[in-house]
Design a protein around this motif. Sequence first.
Motif, PDB file in Angstrom:
ATOM      1  N   LYS A 230      15.534 -24.558  39.952  1.00 34.14           N
ATOM      2  CA  LYS A 230      16.034 -25.615  39.081  1.00 34.14           C
ATOM      3  C   LYS A 230      14.928 -26.545  38.575  1.00 34.14           C
ATOM      4  N   ARG A 231      13.768 -26.512  39.202  1.00 30.46           N
ATOM      5  CA  ARG A 231      12.660 -27.326  38.694  1.00 30.46           C
ATOM      6  C   ARG A 231      12.226 -26.864  37.313  1.00 30.46           C
ATOM      7  N   SER A 232      12.264 -25.545  37.093  1.00 32.34           N
ATOM      8  CA  SER A 232      11.867 -25.010  35.795  1.00 32.34           C
ATOM      9  C   SER A 232      13.056 -24.697  34.897  1.00 32.34           C
ATOM     10  N   GLU A 233      14.238 -24.533  35.519  1.00 32.01           N
ATOM     11  CA  GLU A 233      15.432 -24.214  34.740  1.00 32.01           C
ATOM     12  C   GLU A 233      16.585 -25.126  35.167  1.00 32.01           C
ATOM     13  N   PRO A 234      16.509 -26.408  34.821  1.00 27.16           N
ATOM     14  CA  PRO A 234      17.578 -27.343  35.202  1.00 27.16           C
ATOM     15  C   PRO A 234      18.886 -27.000  34.512  1.00 27.16           C
ATOM     16  N   GLY A 235      19.979 -27.454  35.092  1.00 24.63           N
ATOM     17  CA  GLY A 235      21.289 -27.182  34.511  1.00 24.63           C
ATOM     18  C   GLY A 235      22.283 -28.276  34.869  1.00 24.63           C
ATOM     19  N   PRO A 236      23.526 -28.137  34.409  1.00 31.02           N
ATOM     20  CA  PRO A 236      24.567 -29.139  34.700  1.00 31.02           C
ATOM     21  C   PRO A 236      25.171 -28.920  36.084  1.00 31.02           C
ATOM     22  N   ASP A 237      24.369 -29.010  37.114  1.00 32.81           N
ATOM     23  CA  ASP A 237      24.808 -28.715  38.477  1.00 32.81           C
ATOM     24  C   ASP A 237      24.325 -29.807  39.420  1.00 32.81           C
ATOM     25  N   LEU A 238      24.827 -29.772  40.668  1.00 30.00           N
ATOM     26  CA  LEU A 238      24.512 -30.818  41.629  1.00 30.00           C
ATOM     27  C   LEU A 238      23.044 -30.811  42.027  1.00 30.00           C
ATOM     28  N   VAL A 239      22.437 -29.641  42.160  1.00 25.52           N
ATOM     29  CA  VAL A 239      21.018 -29.583  42.507  1.00 25.52           C
ATOM     30  C   VAL A 239      20.190 -30.339  41.481  1.00 25.52           C
ATOM     31  N   THR A 240      20.388 -30.022  40.212  1.00 27.26           N
ATOM     32  CA  THR A 240      19.628 -30.676  39.153  1.00 27.26           C
ATOM     33  C   THR A 240      19.890 -32.174  39.121  1.00 27.26           C
ATOM     34  N   ARG A 241      21.145 -32.553  39.284  1.00 24.78           N
ATOM     35  CA  ARG A 241      21.483 -33.984  39.182  1.00 24.78           C
ATOM     36  C   ARG A 241      20.893 -34.796  40.328  1.00 24.78           C
TER      37      ARG A 241
END
Length: 480
Positions: A226-237
């Motif tokens: 997720k550091r390189s491919e963030p998304g609308p998810d809890l990890v990214t947020r």
Amino acid sequence: MIPEERTYHGAVPPPGCPAHGATPLDQDDLRRLFGPEAEADPAGLYEKLRAEHGEVAPVLLHGDLPAWLVLGYSANLTAMRTPSRFSRDSRRWTEFQEGRVAPDSPVLPVIAWQPTCSFVDGEEHRRLRTAVTDGLNSFDRRGMRRYVTRFADQLIADFGATGRVELVSQFAEHLPMLVMTQLVGMPEEYGPRLVEAARDLVRGTETAVASNEYVVESLRRTMDRKRSEPGPDLVTRLMQHESGLTEDEVLQHLRSVLLAANETTINLISETLKMVLTDRRFRAHLSGGQMTLPDALDQVLWDSPPFMLVPGRWATGDTELGGRHIKAGDMLLIGLAAGNADPAVRPDLNKPLFGNRSHLAFGSGPHECPGQEIGRAIAETGIDILLTRLPDLQLSIPEEELVWRGNWMSRHLTELPARFTPRSALQPQDRTTTASAPVVSTPAAAYPPPAAAVPPAAPARAVPEQRRGFWGNLMTKLKG
């Protein structure tokens, strides 16, 4: 007549009490919250303790570690709502500080301090808690329900043609984790593996450590991606939140959310289905249109909360609660089930509590469960889909043959076998119906699976077509 009060670990009768100066209570006289007797009938044990001690009772945990079990509804609220007197920081525990907690103690996995909002108070709690609540509250509820529908349909398709199902192991134990992996931002193929790992971890088996490592490593790999491919998810947020969580804080919060949401929702689904299938009074209300499914969930949360008790709170100084003297560093166990059954608030346990959400199942105060609405949505939608697809579902064994497995914190229904008319005509659902869901699943190829003794993911399954919910159909018939 006032019951005799006896001292224990600093518990002194209030001045003027007839028992003042009584002989100190020996540990052999205390009731243990572990072992076959305690785990066979926890509710009965709580009532014995209430009769003997009132709102707050001295008890023993594994290793005969002393603690106070809070039984009264009001006393529980006080303990949960006043962090200045009762902190969540387990490092305050006298037993820890004086080296009396064994390294292999069964209480350590849930009491040992972690860098999460659950173990801190004050400004640090607000910083961490804000990140978690913002992350969880950002999900679109309609999109989340589409995920629940999709995975519930997949599970039902697996056993739909057989006419028989064991609802705990084939439905309740799978649905929450499958949904949570999507909200967290993990690849869909991780779901079945994480289901097995999470249940193994909670049961405390010989492979529990390996299962925990699998969960942690899966989350680490997800964070790396997720550091390189963030998304609308809890990890990214959590990683991008303005609160500035460290990598370890993000990881520990993700682990806590994933495991807590899974365990509590499994129990909520299982107990609600058990009540629907066995309680004639309860089912009569449902069929008569007097109770909605949300009402049914609340009744279960009153009668059978997912956790019977939770540790803990630690006294910040010498204080009083429920007529007992609590010393600084003493541990309190929050008695959710006992508080819900307090005669002061529920003189008649058989009286339905339609729409009453003042139960203690999700806690209260600054540490109230932040993901309770997600858990309710998964349980409500999943049960609705199940009853819609299998409207003649019924228990296939006598109710008295049902068995629970317990530990000092919770009580699990081991099996809920049921039968129904085989549904061989179920049609696959078009996967595009979940395209607008809030979290986009990443292909598993992007995440090399961690090495662990967890079964591989099952192949994709056919899912039934969408149908109107059970409750919607029922109410339409009632209204003519």
